[in-house]
Design an enzyme around this catalytic site. Sequence first.
Site, mmCIF file in Angstrom:
data_model
loop_
_atom_site.group_PDB
_atom_site.id
_atom_site.type_symbol
_atom_site.label_atom_id
_atom_site.label_comp_id
_atom_site.label_asym_id
_atom_site.label_seq_id
_atom_site.Cartn_x
_atom_site.Cartn_y
_atom_site.Cartn_z
ATOM 1 C CE LYS A 31 -2.188 -0.622 3.871
ATOM 2 N NZ LYS A 31 -1.644 -1.884 4.381
ATOM 3 N NE ARG B 267 -3.685 -1.010 10.767
ATOM 4 C CZ ARG B 267 -2.765 -0.470 9.971
ATOM 5 N NH1 ARG B 267 -2.992 0.687 9.381
ATOM 6 N NH2 ARG B 267 -1.640 -1.090 9.770
ATOM 7 N NE ARG C 19 7.718 -2.800 5.997
ATOM 8 C CZ ARG C 19 6.390 -2.710 6.093
ATOM 9 N NH1 ARG C 19 5.683 -2.221 5.105
ATOM 10 N NH2 ARG C 19 5.776 -3.119 7.173
ATOM 11 N NE ARG D 273 6.994 -0.033 10.134
ATOM 12 C CZ ARG D 273 5.848 -0.175 9.468
ATOM 13 N NH1 ARG D 273 5.721 0.344 8.265
ATOM 14 N NH2 ARG D 273 4.851 -0.841 10.003
ATOM 15 N NE ARG E 284 2.879 -4.436 11.420
ATOM 16 C CZ ARG E 284 4.116 -4.503 10.917
ATOM 17 N NH1 ARG E 284 5.102 -4.941 11.654
ATOM 18 N NH2 ARG E 284 4.340 -4.120 9.692
HETATM 19 P P1 ADP Z 1 1.615 -1.894 8.337
HETATM 20 O O1 ADP Z 1 0.283 -1.837 7.681
HETATM 21 O O2 ADP Z 1 2.731 -2.168 7.399
HETATM 22 O O3 ADP Z 1 1.653 -2.813 9.524
HETATM 23 P P2 ADP Z 1 1.335 0.969 9.130
HETATM 24 O O4 ADP Z 1 2.472 1.916 8.946
HETATM 25 O O5 ADP Z 1 0.121 1.157 8.304
HETATM 26 O O6 ADP Z 1 1.978 -0.470 8.937
HETATM 27 O O7 ADP Z 1 0.877 0.970 10.671
HETATM 28 C C1 ADP Z 1 1.806 0.730 11.718
HETATM 29 C C2 ADP Z 1 1.077 0.687 13.072
HETATM 30 O O8 ADP Z 1 0.441 1.959 13.329
HETATM 31 C C3 ADP Z 1 -0.073 -0.328 13.176
HETATM 32 O O9 ADP Z 1 0.378 -1.629 13.490
HETATM 33 C C4 ADP Z 1 -0.904 0.297 14.311
HETATM 34 O O10 ADP Z 1 -0.329 0.048 15.576
HETATM 35 C C5 ADP Z 1 -0.795 1.789 14.027
HETATM 36 N N1 ADP Z 1 -1.911 2.253 13.159
HETATM 37 C C6 ADP Z 1 -1.803 2.731 11.889
HETATM 38 N N2 ADP Z 1 -3.005 3.044 11.387
HETATM 39 C C7 ADP Z 1 -3.904 2.746 12.363
HETATM 40 C C8 ADP Z 1 -5.306 2.800 12.463
HETATM 41 N N3 ADP Z 1 -6.076 3.214 11.431
HETATM 42 N N4 ADP Z 1 -5.896 2.418 13.624
HETATM 43 C C9 ADP Z 1 -5.175 1.993 14.647
HETATM 44 N N5 ADP Z 1 -3.840 1.879 14.632
HETATM 45 C C10 ADP Z 1 -3.200 2.249 13.499
#
Ligand code: ADP
Length: 192
Positions: A13, A88, A127, A133, A144
């Site tokens: 994404k 989410r 990654r 990260r 996740r």
């Molecule tokens: P990825 O989808 O690769 O795991 P993201 O950068 O999208 O990584 O998100 C990293 C973390 O940020 C998530 O695991 C969560 O803890 C938090 N996060 C991001 N977006 C949301 C959301 N919409 N609601 C709740 N937590 C979020």
Amino acid sequence: MRLVLLGPPGSGKGTQAVRLKEHLQVPHISTGDLLRAEVAAGSALGREASAVMARGELVSDEILLGMLESRFSRDDTKGGFILDGYPRNLAQADALNTLLERIGQPMDAAVQLDVPSELLVERIAGRAQAEGRADDTPESVRTRLKVYSDQTAPVVDFFRQRGKLSVVDGVGSLDEVFTRIISALQPVPAVG
Ligand code: ADP
């Protein structure tokens, strides 16, 4: 164009959003990036979110909604945006719907990047080495992926039921996937 990108961690994404942003000339709003910026700045919000993120769990819906409301209040979103990492869960999908209706900017489309789970684990491991990260530990990655299948997968149906969803095969080169997304966003020509 107001677009949501859906797909599990590692589905690409973020990478595709960067290309789409250039192509569509609209801002890319990544809730993960917004949260990481708060953590890096050491804000109260960032301090609250960092442990939850490191575990791979979801930060509270209230925090996310507040962050998004303030992001959407900026002028650069008036001509559209690409949303990545939100919604989410179904509560976030409802909140987003309400917020966008209120500001008179309903979502145009949702694209789900479809990638088999074996490949996700492999991509995230790659990654993790490149980016380091904090939440790319094996334990957090497992969480996740589970959070995605339990809480985020139903969001796909939310957009499908509203006639907004396109599913795009996320396996292939970056260019191939990008081309598929662009063609999925073309309006279907009327017959006759
Ligand atoms: P990825 O989808 O690769 O795991 P993201 O950068 O999208 O990584 O998100 C990293 C973390 O940020 C998530 O695991 C969560 O803890 C938090 N996060 C991001 N977006 C949301 C959301 N919409 N609601 C709740 N937590 C979020």
